[in-house]
Structure formats: C-alpha cells, structure tokens
Motif scaffolding. Structure first.
Motif, mmCIF file in Angstrom:
data_model
loop_
_atom_site.group_PDB
_atom_site.id
_atom_site.type_symbol
_atom_site.label_atom_id
_atom_site.label_comp_id
_atom_site.label_asym_id
_atom_site.label_seq_id
_atom_site.Cartn_x
_atom_site.Cartn_y
_atom_site.Cartn_z
ATOM 1 N N ALA A 235 0.812 -1.232 0.000
ATOM 2 C CA ALA A 235 0.000 0.000 0.000
ATOM 3 C C ALA A 235 0.842 1.278 0.000
ATOM 4 C CB ALA A 235 -0.980 0.011 1.181
ATOM 5 N N GLY A 236 2.143 1.135 -0.251
ATOM 6 C CA GLY A 236 3.030 2.306 -0.272
ATOM 7 C C GLY A 236 3.199 2.938 1.102
ATOM 8 N N LEU A 237 3.042 2.146 2.146
ATOM 9 C CA LEU A 237 3.165 2.669 3.509
ATOM 10 C C LEU A 237 4.578 3.147 3.797
ATOM 11 C CD1 LEU A 237 1.345 -0.125 5.569
ATOM 12 C CD2 LEU A 237 0.444 2.145 5.051
ATOM 13 N N GLY A 238 4.680 4.149 4.658
ATOM 14 C CA GLY A 238 5.987 4.546 5.169
ATOM 15 C C GLY A 238 6.456 5.903 4.717
ATOM 16 N N GLY A 239 7.557 6.321 5.293
ATOM 17 C CA GLY A 239 8.186 7.588 4.967
ATOM 18 C C GLY A 239 9.531 7.577 5.620
ATOM 19 N N CYS A 240 10.049 8.714 6.007
ATOM 20 C CA CYS A 240 11.311 8.741 6.725
ATOM 21 C C CYS A 240 11.242 9.846 7.771
ATOM 22 C CB CYS A 240 12.474 8.978 5.772
ATOM 23 S SG CYS A 240 14.023 9.179 6.652
ATOM 24 N N PRO A 241 11.464 9.507 9.051
ATOM 25 C CA PRO A 241 11.314 10.518 10.103
ATOM 26 C C PRO A 241 12.316 11.660 9.978
ATOM 27 C CG PRO A 241 12.291 8.506 10.980
ATOM 28 C CD PRO A 241 11.872 8.211 9.583
ATOM 29 N N TYR A 242 13.428 11.411 9.266
ATOM 30 C CA TYR A 242 14.463 12.436 9.170
ATOM 31 C C TYR A 242 14.457 13.134 7.810
ATOM 32 C CZ TYR A 242 15.884 9.859 13.267
ATOM 33 O OH TYR A 242 15.878 9.231 14.493
ATOM 34 N N SER A 278 -5.452 -3.110 1.103
ATOM 35 C CA SER A 278 -6.739 -2.490 1.472
ATOM 36 C C SER A 278 -7.021 -2.701 2.955
ATOM 37 C CB SER A 278 -7.889 -3.114 0.666
ATOM 38 O OG SER A 278 -7.730 -2.823 -0.701
ATOM 39 N N TRP A 279 -6.747 -3.933 3.423
ATOM 40 C CA TRP A 279 -7.026 -4.271 4.818
ATOM 41 C C TRP A 279 -6.165 -3.439 5.786
ATOM 42 C CZ3 TRP A 279 -3.417 -6.418 8.202
ATOM 43 C CH2 TRP A 279 -3.913 -6.679 9.492
ATOM 44 N N ILE A 280 -4.850 -3.369 5.550
ATOM 45 C CA ILE A 280 -3.982 -2.679 6.511
ATOM 46 C C ILE A 280 -4.245 -1.167 6.512
ATOM 47 C CG2 ILE A 280 -1.953 -2.508 4.936
ATOM 48 C CD1 ILE A 280 -1.869 -2.876 8.809
ATOM 49 N N THR A 281 -4.515 -0.580 5.357
ATOM 50 C CA THR A 281 -4.760 0.870 5.346
ATOM 51 C C THR A 281 -6.055 1.207 6.088
ATOM 52 O OG1 THR A 281 -5.604 0.613 3.084
ATOM 53 C CG2 THR A 281 -3.391 1.513 3.313
ATOM 54 N N GLN A 282 -7.053 0.326 5.967
ATOM 55 C CA GLN A 282 -8.299 0.544 6.731
ATOM 56 C C GLN A 282 -8.051 0.344 8.218
ATOM 57 O OE1 GLN A 282 -11.042 -2.082 4.751
ATOM 58 N NE2 GLN A 282 -11.196 -0.751 2.971
ATOM 59 N N ALA A 283 -7.245 -0.670 8.542
ATOM 60 C CA ALA A 283 -6.977 -0.989 9.954
ATOM 61 C C ALA A 283 -6.257 0.144 10.676
ATOM 62 C CB ALA A 283 -6.153 -2.275 10.057
ATOM 63 N N ILE A 284 -5.376 0.868 9.954
ATOM 64 C CA ILE A 284 -4.628 1.936 10.632
ATOM 65 C C ILE A 284 -5.103 3.340 10.225
ATOM 66 C CG2 ILE A 284 -2.592 0.454 10.916
ATOM 67 C CD1 ILE A 284 -1.207 2.079 8.694
ATOM 68 N N GLY A 285 -6.173 3.389 9.419
ATOM 69 C CA GLY A 285 -6.761 4.672 9.046
ATOM 70 C C GLY A 285 -5.857 5.534 8.186
ATOM 71 N N ARG A 286 -5.233 4.879 7.192
ATOM 72 C CA ARG A 286 -4.331 5.577 6.271
ATOM 73 C C ARG A 286 -4.853 5.458 4.849
ATOM 74 N NH1 ARG A 286 -1.270 9.308 7.708
ATOM 75 N NH2 ARG A 286 -0.011 8.933 9.541
ATOM 76 N N PRO A 287 -4.588 6.441 3.984
ATOM 77 C CA PRO A 287 -4.976 6.259 2.581
ATOM 78 C C PRO A 287 -4.110 5.190 1.920
ATOM 79 C CG PRO A 287 -3.719 8.294 2.842
ATOM 80 C CD PRO A 287 -3.951 7.754 4.228
#
Length: 299
Positions: A235-242, A278-287
C-alpha cells in the motif's frame, strides 16, 4: 542488458512502512499483516526493528512480533539491528537475518544516527562479527543514494564507497535506498553503474521511495541493468522521520503489476497482496498509496 527472469521482492511494510505511524498499532495487527503478506507469496518480509523505543516507539513490541509470528516454510523474516544490543535481542528471538543501515550522506548520517559515515561503518563491524558467529545473514542498507534532504546531490562514487565497505564487511546484499525519492531514471542508472563496479550486480537491491512519483520509472531503469531484488512496501506505507515530505516506499502492488507486465516471475499473488493493502490501510486509518491497489479495489 536483458531484464532478470525472476525478481525477489523484499517486503518492508511491517517495519519501514509502520515505524513512523504516530498512533500505536497493536501487535496483533502487525502479526496479521505479516501473515497475510506471507500468504500472498512474499518470501522475504522485514518484520521488526530492534531499536530503542525512545527513538522509534512504534517498534517497541519487536520481541513480541518476532516471537509471535507464525513462520511459513521458505519465508525469511528479517529485522533491523543497528547495534550490538539490538542484534543480541534479535538473536534471542530466533531471527535468521538482520539488517544494518548506513548512509551515503554525511549530514544525513549525523542527523539520523549521530555519527559520521565512517563512524557508522565502524559501529557495524562488531554487529557483523557477532552475526557471523551466530550464523545469521546480514543485509546492508545505504540511504540517500539519489539525493539527501540536507546536501542535495550525492556523488555516485560516495554511494559506491559505502556499498563496497558494507559488502567487504560481510553483508550478503546491499540495498540502495532513494530515501527522499528525488531520483530519476538516468541518475539511478549512473549511480548503479558506479556501485556495480565495486559490488557484484547479483548482490544489489533497489529501495526506491515514490515522493516525486519516479519510483517505478527508476525501478524499470535498474531492472534493465540487471538488478533482481526490489524492496517495496504494501500500500506504499511509510516515509522517513528524518526526511521531511518524503512519502512512502514504492507500493508492492504497483511493483508486482509492473513485473507481471514485463513477464518477470515474482511468485506473488497480486489479488491477495492488493487485498492485504486495502485491509492494513483501513486498519490503521491511512490512505492506500498503491494505484494498483486502489484500482483493483474499485473493480
């Protein structure tokens, strides 16, 4: 150069994808995500990060995740272990593969791990030594290979130097990370050319973020050169905190769709993978950041 016949995907969603989520995600949700990814055919899943909860609170349950996952035959479950303390904790949880994290940018290294690139590599030496004793494989990451949030352009020679150091130290594979997603295809090819002069192509992986929408184009460019391992996140999750404004990793669903279209084997069931996204983005409320995932869900 011909495309590889088969590409191994390294799914980083459970670790890289979730580590910056501000709201705590339950261990059960993480375990179900890992299990669903395995069921979809992903054979390499980065499951946890053994870092101090002070720095990455989301990964505080790393022990529960590593010991609670139901291992599937033929699936590698790896963990990030930036130091000896993290490695020892991971070994207690029966980890079979770990990863260490360097950078091609001095400024990023200082901001991210509070030391120079050379110092960071020195810190990894005992980690690799201990992993070797324990018969655990180590994967090396190099971040900022196509640009840095503080320095801008990064010289391909610098990337090659860090990749070679990790390889010489004993990392079996070096993952080249476009942490802020600013790379373009020609830049990606030139960077890869420089690195491949120092590390065999078969030992290299591409870890591209999609901040500027270039990740798939960049992957196509390096696949053409012979890279056969790709890191991606469901689902393209993630980013970088720095790295401010850096959006997620390239979506696993989009990569699999591209590879399927090129006739490259991955062993992954795209429908199951998209359903997991689809499932994980719904579970954590992310697009859902996977274009393929969104398109399949709309059918």
């Amino acid at each position: 150069m011909a495309f590889p016949k088969r590409v191994r995907l390294v799914e980083v969603g459970p670790r890289d994808g979730l580590q910056n989520e501000p709201e705590a995600i339950g261990t059960e949700t993480k375990l179900e995500l890992i299990d669903r990814l395995g069921a979809a055919g992903l054979a390499h899943i980065e499951a946890a990060s053994f870092v101090s909860p002070k720095w990455v609170p989301q990964m505080a349950d790393h022990r529960e995740v590593m010991t609670g996952l139901e291992r599937r035959e033929g699936v590698v479950y790896s963990a990030l272990t930036p130091n000896l303390k993290g490695l020892e904790a991971a070994l207690e949880c029966g980890v079979e593969e770990v990863a260490v994290f360097g950078a091609a940018s001095e400024s990023f290294s200082r901001k991210n791990i509070n030391c120079s690139v050379a110092e960071s590599l020195e810190r990894f030496a005992p980690v690799l030594e201990r992993a070797r004793e324990a018969n655990v494989r180590v994967r090396g990451y190099v971040s900022c290979v196509l640009g840095c949030p503080y320095e801008g352009e990064i010289a391909p020679a610098k990337v090659a130097e860090v990749a070679k150091a990790l390889h010489d130290m004993g990392c079996y594979e070096i993952s080249l990370g476009d942490t802020i997603g600013t790379g373009t295809p020609l830049k990606a090819k030139r960077m890869l050319e420089a690195v491949a002069r120092e590390v065999p192509m078969a030992r290299l992986a591409a870890h591209f973020h999609d901040t500027y929408g270039q990740a798939l184009a960049n992957l196509y460019a390096v696949l053409e050169e012979g890279v056969a391992v790709v890191d991606s996140s469901v689902a393209g999750l993630g980013g970088c905190p720095y790295a401010k404004g850096a959006s997620g990793n390239v979506a696993s669903e989009d990569v699999v769709y591209l590879l399927d279209g090129l006739g490259i084997d991955t062993g992954i069931d795209l429908d199951k993978l998209a359903a997991t996204g689809s499932w994980i983005t719904q579970a954590i409320g992310r697009p859902n950041r996977s274009k393929v995932g969104v398109a399949l869900a709309a059918k």
